[in-house]
Scaffold this motif. Structure first.
Motif, PDB file in Angstrom:
ATOM      1  N   TYR A 305       0.839  -1.200   0.000  1.00 45.73           N
ATOM      2  CA  TYR A 305       0.000   0.000   0.000  1.00 45.73           C
ATOM      3  C   TYR A 305       0.876   1.253   0.000  1.00 45.73           C
ATOM      4  CZ  TYR A 305      -4.008   2.930   1.380  1.00 45.73           C
ATOM      5  OH  TYR A 305      -4.994   3.881   1.435  1.00 45.73           O
ATOM      6  N   SER A 306       1.851   1.284   0.895  1.00 51.01           N
ATOM      7  CA  SER A 306       2.760   2.434   0.964  1.00 51.01           C
ATOM      8  C   SER A 306       3.667   2.504  -0.259  1.00 51.01           C
ATOM      9  CB  SER A 306       3.607   2.346   2.236  1.00 51.01           C
ATOM     10  OG  SER A 306       2.791   2.324   3.391  1.00 51.01           O
ATOM     11  N   LEU A 307       4.078   1.344  -0.766  1.00 50.29           N
ATOM     12  CA  LEU A 307       4.919   1.312  -1.967  1.00 50.29           C
ATOM     13  C   LEU A 307       4.208   1.916  -3.170  1.00 50.29           C
ATOM     14  CD1 LEU A 307       6.642  -2.207  -1.833  1.00 50.29           C
ATOM     15  CD2 LEU A 307       7.799   0.004  -1.967  1.00 50.29           C
ATOM     16  N   LEU A 308       2.935   1.572  -3.329  1.00 49.23           N
ATOM     17  CA  LEU A 308       2.179   2.085  -4.472  1.00 49.23           C
ATOM     18  C   LEU A 308       1.954   3.592  -4.356  1.00 49.23           C
ATOM     19  CD1 LEU A 308      -0.355  -0.846  -4.822  1.00 49.23           C
ATOM     20  CD2 LEU A 308       1.314  -0.138  -6.559  1.00 49.23           C
ATOM     21  N   ILE A 309       1.753   4.073  -3.134  1.00 50.73           N
ATOM     22  CA  ILE A 309       1.615   5.517  -2.933  1.00 50.73           C
ATOM     23  C   ILE A 309       2.928   6.216  -3.274  1.00 50.73           C
ATOM     24  CG2 ILE A 309       1.273   7.325  -1.194  1.00 50.73           C
ATOM     25  CD1 ILE A 309      -0.626   5.349   0.227  1.00 50.73           C
ATOM     26  N   ALA A 310       4.040   5.663  -2.777  1.00 53.08           N
ATOM     27  CA  ALA A 310       5.350   6.259  -3.057  1.00 53.08           C
ATOM     28  C   ALA A 310       5.652   6.225  -4.557  1.00 53.08           C
ATOM     29  CB  ALA A 310       6.438   5.515  -2.276  1.00 53.08           C
ATOM     30  N   HIS A 311       5.309   5.114  -5.219  1.00 53.33           N
ATOM     31  CA  HIS A 311       5.534   4.998  -6.667  1.00 53.33           C
ATOM     32  C   HIS A 311       4.708   6.037  -7.419  1.00 53.33           C
ATOM     33  CE1 HIS A 311       5.922   3.252 -10.672  1.00 53.33           C
ATOM     34  NE2 HIS A 311       4.609   3.247 -10.755  1.00 53.33           N
ATOM     35  N   THR A 312       3.452   6.226  -7.022  1.00 56.66           N
ATOM     36  CA  THR A 312       2.606   7.227  -7.676  1.00 56.66           C
ATOM     37  C   THR A 312       3.160   8.621  -7.467  1.00 56.66           C
ATOM     38  OG1 THR A 312       0.656   5.813  -7.342  1.00 56.66           O
ATOM     39  CG2 THR A 312       0.251   8.133  -7.835  1.00 56.66           C
ATOM     40  N   ASN A 313       3.634   8.905  -6.256  1.00 61.61           N
ATOM     41  CA  ASN A 313       4.207  10.221  -5.962  1.00 61.61           C
ATOM     42  C   ASN A 313       5.397  10.545  -6.847  1.00 61.61           C
ATOM     43  OD1 ASN A 313       2.362  10.675  -3.943  1.00 61.61           O
ATOM     44  ND2 ASN A 313       3.744  10.166  -2.263  1.00 61.61           N
ATOM     45  N   ASP A 314       6.139   9.522  -7.243  1.00 63.06           N
ATOM     46  CA  ASP A 314       7.319   9.739  -8.081  1.00 63.06           C
ATOM     47  C   ASP A 314       6.969  10.380  -9.418  1.00 63.06           C
ATOM     48  OD1 ASP A 314       8.938   8.646  -6.134  1.00 63.06           O
ATOM     49  OD2 ASP A 314       8.987   6.648  -7.031  1.00 63.06           O
ATOM     50  N   PHE A 315       5.719  10.226  -9.847  1.00 67.05           N
ATOM     51  CA  PHE A 315       5.298  10.763 -11.143  1.00 67.05           C
ATOM     52  C   PHE A 315       4.386  11.978 -11.002  1.00 67.05           C
ATOM     53  CE2 PHE A 315       6.329   6.304 -11.796  1.00 67.05           C
ATOM     54  CZ  PHE A 315       7.151   6.354 -12.909  1.00 67.05           C
ATOM     55  N   LEU A 316       4.238  12.476  -9.783  1.00 68.36           N
ATOM     56  CA  LEU A 316       3.373  13.626  -9.530  1.00 68.36           C
ATOM     57  C   LEU A 316       4.199  14.867  -9.218  1.00 68.36           C
ATOM     58  CD1 LEU A 316       0.731  11.962  -7.176  1.00 68.36           C
ATOM     59  CD2 LEU A 316       0.248  12.848  -9.465  1.00 68.36           C
ATOM     60  N   ASP A 317       3.703  16.017  -9.652  1.00 68.94           N
ATOM     61  CA  ASP A 317       4.275  17.274  -9.192  1.00 68.94           C
ATOM     62  C   ASP A 317       3.848  17.495  -7.749  1.00 68.94           C
ATOM     63  OD1 ASP A 317       5.411  17.817 -11.681  1.00 68.94           O
ATOM     64  OD2 ASP A 317       3.579  18.799 -12.412  1.00 68.94           O
ATOM     65  N   GLY A 318       4.617  18.231  -7.007  1.00 70.25           N
ATOM     66  CA  GLY A 318       4.310  18.460  -5.610  1.00 70.25           C
ATOM     67  C   GLY A 318       2.913  19.028  -5.395  1.00 70.25           C
TER      68      GLY A 318
END
Length: 420
Positions: A305-318
């Motif tokens: 769950y946390s991994l997928l959130i972190a992975h998604t954040n990698d492709f998002l602007d702040g």
């Protein structure tokens, strides 16, 4: 860590009691349903109803808080939870239980949104990561403790329903009496699901599949144990082992997450989780192997769950991270609603029987591993030094905690850039 404890001990204690109450009622209903002669399919709808309410609460609770404030929302919803828990043994009917689960799911979601906004407000930029870690530990420890409390009474009586009701009733006392000031409350407008999927297909697909895995794992675990004839003590240990695995493996996998391609790690963790579920499916008749299976499934799926959130954040602007959190929770909630129903059908005598419980998780975890492998062929990975920080987040969290985790990741990334 001590700074977080000194400023938020009342909140964490209250959340601990809330999680004990929630953990007790989830497992207890699975056992009591078997005693009352409910079919597996009926129990699957009962368990799915919680996630219907939870999803609705996560969408409506922010408006309620803005209208009447944190204190009133928290006290009102906790009172409803306490009342419904007492009513369960009075109305032993699947439809009544479904309605009760919808109400409890809605109320718990609202209570979590309220408490989590308090937690986020009490944390500083320097302590937010520690606050998230403590919050997750408290959640997991509460559910594990709940399984032990199930052994103090008879599941066919009333006492085990009264205990969580009392715990919920006293849980908000330390919070309401000790925490001040009441924080302001703001949430970002959710990003459209189409836009979110375009940004991170693996994040969206993974969150949907994980919703089904978590709902089946925690909603139907006690139902499975009752179906195969486990004693109450064995069911308690079995359900607790999922969370123990999560506590033990969350941080090692988080450490790896900041040092390797997250898609490869998601693939590997999903595959190991599928192996764990396969062990339960093939060797679940041996209680020791059943616990090995639960440890692996819980230990792999929770960090995912946390991994997928972190992975998604990698492709998002702040600026987009907060908006994406609501979409991720919504996608996960849709999977959670479907999970128990499909699991209940698979556990039917005309399909797989009780082993369908593990078969469902094997399929979903294997599908997630396969999709992660596919995504590695579709675009280049982000360099490890350019990825955001991993923040531990429990699957029961609302968009408030996801936003806090994303703020933490963004802050950590900024500090690394400044250091360079």
């Amino acid at each position: 860590m001590m700074q977080v404890l000194s400023s938020a001990w009342a909140l964490l204690l209250g959340m601990m009691l809330l999680m004990v109450g929630n953990g007790m009622q989830g497992t207890l209903l699975g056992v009591r349903g078997e005693i009352e002669g409910f079919s597996t399919l009926e129990m699957s709808f009962v368990m799915a109803s919680y996630f219907v309410g939870f999803l609705g609460g996560s969408r409506l609770a922010p408006d309620m808080i803005r209208r009447v404030g944190h204190v009133r929302v928290f006290a009102a919803l906790a009172s409803f939870i306490s009342a419904v828990m007492i009513l369960y043994p009075t109305f032993t009917d699947p439809i009544a239980w479904c309605l009760g689960r919808v109400i409890i799911g809605f109320c718990f979601s609202g209570v979590y949104v309220t408490a989590e906004s308090w937690l986020n407000n009490s944390a500083t930029n320097e302590t937010r990561g520690q606050a998230l870690s403590l919050y997750m530990i408290v959640q997991m420890a509460g559910v594990v403790t709940a399984q032990g409390l199930l052994l103090v009474g008879d599941p066919s009586g009333f006492v085990l329903f009264i205990i969580p009701s009392v715990l919920i009733s006293i849980s908000f006392a330390p919070i309401l009496l000790s925490i001040s000031p009441t924080p302001s409350f703001e949430t970002a407008k959710p990003m459209s699901l189409r836009q979110l999927f375009t940004i991170s297909p693996l994040g969206c697909v993974g969150m949907f599949l994980l919703g089904g895995i978590f709902a089946a794992q925690f909603g139907m675990g006690a139902v499975y144990g009752a179906e195969v004839g486990l004693s109450l003590a064995q069911i308690s240990i079995f359900v607790a082992t999922f969370y123990i695995g999560a506590l033990f493996l969350q941080y090692p996998l988080g450490w790896l997450s900041d040092r390797t391609d997250r898609r490869i790690l998601i693939l590997a963790v999903s595959f190991l989780g599928a192996i764990g579920a396969l062990i339960g499916m093939l060797l679940g008749g041996q209680f020791t192997m059943l616990l090995v299976s639960a440890f692996l499934i819980g230990g792999m799926s929770n960090p995912l769950y946390s991994l997928l959130i972190a992975h998604t954040n990698d492709f998002l602007d702040g600026d987009d991270m907060a908006s994406a959190s609501g979409g991720l929770v919504f996608i996960n909630g849709l999977g959670a609603i479907a999970g128990p129903v499909i699991t209940g059908w698979l556990m039917g005598d005309t399909v797989f029987g009780p082993s369908g419980y593990f078969f469902f998780m094997v399929v979903l975890l294997a599908a997630l591993a396969a999709y992660a492998a596919y995504r590695t062929t579709q675009r280049a990975g982000i360099a490890v030094e350019d990825t955001g920080a991993y923040a531990p987040v429990a699957p029961t969290s609302t968009p408030v905690v996801l936003e806090a985790a994303q703020e933490y990741a963004q802050l950590e990334e900024t500090e690394v850039e400044n250091a360079v």
